[in-house]
Motif scaffolding. Structure first.
Motif, PDB file in Angstrom:
ATOM      1  N   LEU A  42       0.835  -1.201   0.000  1.00 38.63           N
ATOM      2  CA  LEU A  42       0.000   0.000   0.000  1.00 38.63           C
ATOM      3  C   LEU A  42       0.870   1.250   0.000  1.00 38.63           C
ATOM      4  N   TRP A  43       1.933   1.203   0.782  1.00 45.32           N
ATOM      5  CA  TRP A  43       2.839   2.348   0.897  1.00 45.32           C
ATOM      6  C   TRP A  43       3.485   2.671  -0.444  1.00 45.32           C
ATOM      7  N   LEU A  44       3.968   1.642  -1.124  1.00 48.48           N
ATOM      8  CA  LEU A  44       4.686   1.888  -2.384  1.00 48.48           C
ATOM      9  C   LEU A  44       3.731   2.408  -3.455  1.00 48.48           C
ATOM     10  N   MET A  45       2.515   1.857  -3.477  1.00 47.80           N
ATOM     11  CA  MET A  45       1.512   2.340  -4.425  1.00 47.80           C
ATOM     12  C   MET A  45       1.178   3.802  -4.154  1.00 47.80           C
ATOM     13  N   TRP A  46       1.058   4.122  -2.883  1.00 51.94           N
ATOM     14  CA  TRP A  46       0.720   5.506  -2.489  1.00 51.94           C
ATOM     15  C   TRP A  46       1.846   6.457  -2.893  1.00 51.94           C
ATOM     16  N   LYS A  47       3.085   6.048  -2.671  1.00 48.71           N
ATOM     17  CA  LYS A  47       4.231   6.843  -3.092  1.00 48.71           C
ATOM     18  C   LYS A  47       4.183   7.063  -4.611  1.00 48.71           C
ATOM     19  N   ALA A  48       3.747   6.032  -5.328  1.00 41.42           N
ATOM     20  CA  ALA A  48       3.810   6.075  -6.790  1.00 41.42           C
ATOM     21  C   ALA A  48       2.742   6.979  -7.401  1.00 41.42           C
ATOM     22  N   ILE A  49       1.540   6.939  -6.856  1.00 42.90           N
ATOM     23  CA  ILE A  49       0.481   7.728  -7.495  1.00 42.90           C
ATOM     24  C   ILE A  49      -0.069   8.827  -6.586  1.00 42.90           C
ATOM     25  N   GLY A  50       0.340   8.809  -5.348  1.00 46.20           N
ATOM     26  CA  GLY A  50      -0.068   9.873  -4.432  1.00 46.20           C
ATOM     27  C   GLY A  50      -1.546   9.799  -4.062  1.00 46.20           C
TER      28      GLY A  50
ATOM     29  N   GLU B 250       9.811  -4.820 -13.994  1.00 47.68           N
ATOM     30  CA  GLU B 250      11.074  -5.418 -14.469  1.00 47.68           C
ATOM     31  C   GLU B 250      12.276  -4.777 -13.751  1.00 47.68           C
ATOM     32  N   ALA B 251      12.259  -3.457 -13.692  1.00 46.73           N
ATOM     33  CA  ALA B 251      13.384  -2.745 -13.058  1.00 46.73           C
ATOM     34  C   ALA B 251      13.480  -3.116 -11.574  1.00 46.73           C
ATOM     35  N   ALA B 252      12.333  -3.165 -10.924  1.00 49.56           N
ATOM     36  CA  ALA B 252      12.328  -3.502  -9.491  1.00 49.56           C
ATOM     37  C   ALA B 252      12.762  -4.947  -9.278  1.00 49.56           C
ATOM     38  N   PHE B 253      12.370  -5.811 -10.208  1.00 49.32           N
ATOM     39  CA  PHE B 253      12.759  -7.222 -10.067  1.00 49.32           C
ATOM     40  C   PHE B 253      14.278  -7.361 -10.067  1.00 49.32           C
TER      41      PHE B 253
ATOM     42  N   LEU C 132      12.265   3.509  -7.271  1.00 47.76           N
ATOM     43  CA  LEU C 132      13.251   2.425  -7.229  1.00 47.76           C
ATOM     44  C   LEU C 132      14.252   2.662  -6.096  1.00 47.76           C
ATOM     45  N   GLN C 133      14.527   3.926  -5.842  1.00 51.95           N
ATOM     46  CA  GLN C 133      15.398   4.252  -4.719  1.00 51.95           C
ATOM     47  C   GLN C 133      14.734   3.843  -3.391  1.00 51.95           C
ATOM     48  N   HIS C 134      13.433   4.071  -3.281  1.00 44.56           N
ATOM     49  CA  HIS C 134      12.711   3.613  -2.088  1.00 44.56           C
ATOM     50  C   HIS C 134      12.832   2.096  -1.943  1.00 44.56           C
ATOM     51  N   CYS C 135      12.675   1.384  -3.056  1.00 43.71           N
ATOM     52  CA  CYS C 135      12.773  -0.085  -2.990  1.00 43.71           C
ATOM     53  C   CYS C 135      14.143  -0.496  -2.445  1.00 43.71           C
ATOM     54  N   ARG C 136      15.185   0.154  -2.949  1.00 47.45           N
ATOM     55  CA  ARG C 136      16.535  -0.160  -2.461  1.00 47.45           C
ATOM     56  C   ARG C 136      16.665   0.121  -0.971  1.00 47.45           C
TER      57      ARG C 136
ATOM     58  N   LEU D 283      15.537   8.682   7.684  1.00 50.77           N
ATOM     59  CA  LEU D 283      16.226   8.125   6.511  1.00 50.77           C
ATOM     60  C   LEU D 283      15.258   7.642   5.431  1.00 50.77           C
ATOM     61  N   LEU D 284      14.137   7.080   5.858  1.00 47.66           N
ATOM     62  CA  LEU D 284      13.278   6.363   4.911  1.00 47.66           C
ATOM     63  C   LEU D 284      12.287   7.244   4.157  1.00 47.66           C
ATOM     64  N   GLU D 285      12.105   8.467   4.594  1.00 49.78           N
ATOM     65  CA  GLU D 285      11.108   9.351   3.956  1.00 49.78           C
ATOM     66  C   GLU D 285       9.780   8.641   3.779  1.00 49.78           C
ATOM     67  N   LEU D 286       9.214   8.249   4.905  1.00 52.86           N
ATOM     68  CA  LEU D 286       8.023   7.392   4.859  1.00 52.86           C
ATOM     69  C   LEU D 286       6.736   8.123   4.527  1.00 52.86           C
ATOM     70  N   GLU D 287       6.734   9.437   4.677  1.00 51.36           N
ATOM     71  CA  GLU D 287       5.465  10.174   4.528  1.00 51.36           C
ATOM     72  C   GLU D 287       4.818   9.945   3.167  1.00 51.36           C
ATOM     73  N   LEU D 288       3.509   9.846   3.164  1.00 45.98           N
ATOM     74  CA  LEU D 288       2.772   9.551   1.935  1.00 45.98           C
ATOM     75  C   LEU D 288       2.374  10.850   1.248  1.00 45.98           C
ATOM     76  N   PRO D 289       2.753  11.009  -0.013  1.00 45.18           N
ATOM     77  CA  PRO D 289       2.606  12.299  -0.695  1.00 45.18           C
ATOM     78  C   PRO D 289       1.231  12.486  -1.348  1.00 45.18           C
ATOM     79  N   ASP D 290       0.916  13.732  -1.676  1.00 43.42           N
ATOM     80  CA  ASP D 290      -0.300  14.027  -2.444  1.00 43.42           C
ATOM     81  C   ASP D 290      -0.129  13.628  -3.905  1.00 43.42           C
TER      82      ASP D 290
END
Lengths: 489, 489
Positions: A358-366, B15-18, B64-68, B48-55
């Motif tokens: 859910l977090w990654l999806m939210w980051k991706a589309i806001g 693919e990139a994330a894989f 991809l940086q978040h995934c890493r 460090l993680l910048e967890l906040e969920l954006p608009d």
């Protein structure tokens, strides 16, 4: 001493399988020109799949073949013409979140083992609470909405009678839970499981559109009291399973407040509407609830399972109701604050990480991207309903409040006559026939059911941002194609 | 009207994330030369993680940086030097099973939606039952061992008093559950959740090696009866959480049979030993149980979560205890037999598919491959214990029955003197210190806990087929390196 497993071979298998997954499940699974499902009867499928577990391992070639078969005979729930359940579609970012979770194989109980996910769960739950209108509170992810609803029952019980945890239900009077006649069956399952008994789930009447009547609720609560029972909790529903109805939360909150009863809102399905400024009025009053169930694996497409149990409470009721304080897992002499070890607040021990997808999806589309999807689902539903009105033979049960479109398809031979009991009996045979034909053909999937006094009708669910008006035109055309030759028995 | 989501862009992201997952989580995560964990304190990690969920959504590069980052700061539970929990390691085939499940996103409730997995769950559960020694029976996958144990309580209750489902616990006498003092805390959590109360979980004394004393059990059951309570269930443990002890199942079965009490075996952890001809005697008598919990996500490495609840019952007790018969989901006019819609036998509604990962792994390495792994884990444990005996400063709590090695490391300054209360108090400080140092260094992970009268000791768990004697030598060397300069306070 060598390692027992060959890493290079293993990685090669994962790479090879990933290409199959991408081709067969992701690309084909979402391709509107492919089938939604590949119908095979159980007895035949059993022999096709070679399910038996062998003594000796099989070759990579064979294993990859199994992977292809598993995908081939599974239903493509990501397909744009899958309208069958309260989940659908594919979000690519959420999928990556799921892949990462599966690879890391964490358990969401201690900061020691899941540092990232302990912090992340907290942030995601906070965001969901904000959408409810709570600036503080608590919460936890549960394995599905049914479990979240059970958590609500248990916390309501624990707040009222904390000694039940220790001494059992025998030391308190009979407890009663209220939900509408359209409420989800998990309340009944939960009441049975938690020892309250299904007789003690009282169903409250609804209006013509499936919404709980607050006045009836008030009467029922009084009736329970007059029997010497204790009204424990009201579970109002925001987005009922079949009709997509929203109970009038503000009115219900008034009744609960007056009687001092815990208000739970089962927004497992309808919670998604909170994202939309245009539609969140459907849940007006939800901020007055004590607890909320919200399943982002439904409308928000996070992937099964992602069910948030959200709480207004700030007294760690989750901890006091559930904790067992196992010292082997939750040590107090670690190099960080014990409050970061959140697992004891669940009734589970090992607990899957459900927040990352859910977090990654939210980051991706806001928040805006999620909002757009929700608005689009409402708009597509509106389009479908408008098109239905233009055609003969489609009759709505009622104008939808949400994205559930409940309707009968009346084939030509049943049109125009008197609607006798025989008419309804014949009409009840249409949906199963049409469904069977569409499944065998694999062209699309939509659910049907009888409900209350109504004979079998279709319930179309619209979620995926991949669905277009063309898909909806196809939907109507296809029902006509599959059902127009229906003949009464 | 265009689709809202760009499929090509989405696939590109997957693919990139894989590739990141393969490189950072699979290869680095299992590489013995890499760290097991990257310790960062909660407050620091949060920023460090910048967890906040954006608009507004973020770019692919950022995502991809978040995934890493998520991978980088997560614990590598697949690392050969992760000895911390009752799960560890990475099975590549099971991982593929998990990826396929996540991509198909099915729900395990109806044949219509999950044709492959309805049949597959059945085959896998049958195989697990055969290893118990049951040629018939029933079962279901649950979200974790705690839930499986709760299912056991509920079924025992339902068999004895079926009307509790309807009328609640008020209509029956007080019910008591028995488990040993080494039994898992989920029994306590389950008793609280199911309304029985934690006071009604009676703990039975164990022998010097953590095994339930059957004679004590007999006395306790009689004591409960003499109080007017009803003995509901005995939960014997096959592989206790801390000591890895196996209760004497045959003796306990005799006691249960004599009193007509439901025998549940919590083999969540120890069930794996059933695969080994050499070691399955530890569970002798398990075939006399009424129900068994067995978590293949533990020793068999299927991945979280995979918990089988297995039953001897052939009367569909699962169905009668749990079913709510929702017609919108479980229709009876489908084009196949309703018995293939297995979901109503759970207390969940949506239910994850947990069988595929285990099935694919089993296909890949066969029963023999699983057996070899189990035997190897026992053999490695034996090696570790032998090496410990050769070194000063390592003292076992007891000779292990299983793959739990419980021991103290006594640093040089505490050796040779009298073992006064102060000695034990000082010794209790060693494990937390060594643990903290190893986590900060990231060199390995092993759990510790106080237990009963014992001060903090290490519990080393050995599962992964990737662990070598070299890793175990390293394990002992590293504890010496990290703990030998310990100074009493």
């Amino acid at each position: 001493m060598a390692r027992l497993q060959d890493a290079a071979e293993g990685e090669h298998f994962v790479e090879a399988a990933f290409h199959i997954i991408m081709k067969e499940a992701v690309r084909r699974g979402t391709d509107v020109n492919e089938k939604v499902c590949q119908w095979v009867a159980p007895e035949e499928l059993e022999s096709l799949l070679e399910l038996e577990l062998p003594d000796t391992g099989e070759s990579e070639v064979r294993l990859l073949q199994h992977c292809r078969q598993v995908i081939r005979y599974s239903v493509n729930t990501a397909h744009p013409r899958f309208f069958n359940q309260l989940f659908a579609g594919l979000d690519y970012h959420a999928l990556v979140g799921r892949f990462i979770t599966e690879t890391l194989n964490p358990s969401q109980y201690t900061y020691e083992i899941s540092p990232v996910f302990v912090l992340m769960e907290d942030v995601v739950l906070k965001k969901l609470r904000e959408l409810i209108g709570w600036m503080t509170g608590d919460g936890i992810f549960c394995p599905g909405g049914s479990m979240s609803n059970m958590f609500a029952i248990n916390l309501a019980r624990h707040r009222l009678y904390p000694h039940v945890k220790q001494r059992g239900l025998w030391v308190v009077p009979r407890l009663v839970i209220f939900t509408s006649e359209e409420g989800h069956y998990s309340l009944t399952k939960g009441a049975a499981f938690l020892g309250l008994g299904t007789d003690n789930v009282w169903t409250v009447k609804t209006d013509g559109r499936g919404r709980m009547l607050a006045a009836e609720l008030d009467e029922q609560i009084q009736a329970a009291k007059s029997e010497g029972a204790v009204p424990l909790m009201v579970s109002a529903t925001a987005g009922t399973t079949i009709l997509g109805a929203f109970d009038p939360l503000a009115e219900i909150a008034d009744v609960c407040q007056q009687h001092g009863v815990w208000l739970h809102v089962d927004a497992a399905w309808g919670g998604g509407a909170l994202l939309s400024k245009r539609h969140r009025h459907l849940l007006a009053g939800i901020e007055r609830a004590d607890s909320v169930t919200w399943n982002p694996h439904k409308m928000l497409m996070a992937g099964l399972q992602c069910s948030a149990f959200l709480l207004k409470d700030q007294t760690d009721l989750l901890g006091s109701a559930h904790a067992a304080g196992a010292r082997y897992l939750f040590q107090t002499d670690r190099c960080y604050q014990p409050r970061y070890d959140t697992g004891d607040r669940s009734v589970q021990c090992g607990r899957r990480v459900d927040c990352l997808k859910l977090w990654l999806m939210w980051k991706a589309i806001g928040t805006r991207g999620l909002r757009d999807r929700v608005n689009r689902a409402f708009a597509c539903t509106r389009y479908l309903v408008t098109e239905m009105h233009k055609r003969d033979g489609f009759r709505l049960l009622m104008e939808p409040q949400f994205v559930n479109v409940c309707f009968w398809y009346i084939p030509p031979c049943l049109r125009g006559g008197e609607e006798t009991p025989d008419f309804w009996q014949q009409l009840g045979r249409v949906a199963p026939l049409v469904k069977q034909r569409m499944v065998v053909k694999g062209s699309m999937m939509v659910g049907y059911q009888p409900h209350g006094k109504h004979v079998n009708f279709f319930r179309q669910i619209l979620i995926s941002p991949q669905v277009t008006h063309e898909d909806l035109d196809f939907f109507l055309d296809e029902i006509e194609r599959l059902g127009s030759d229906f003949q009464p028995m």
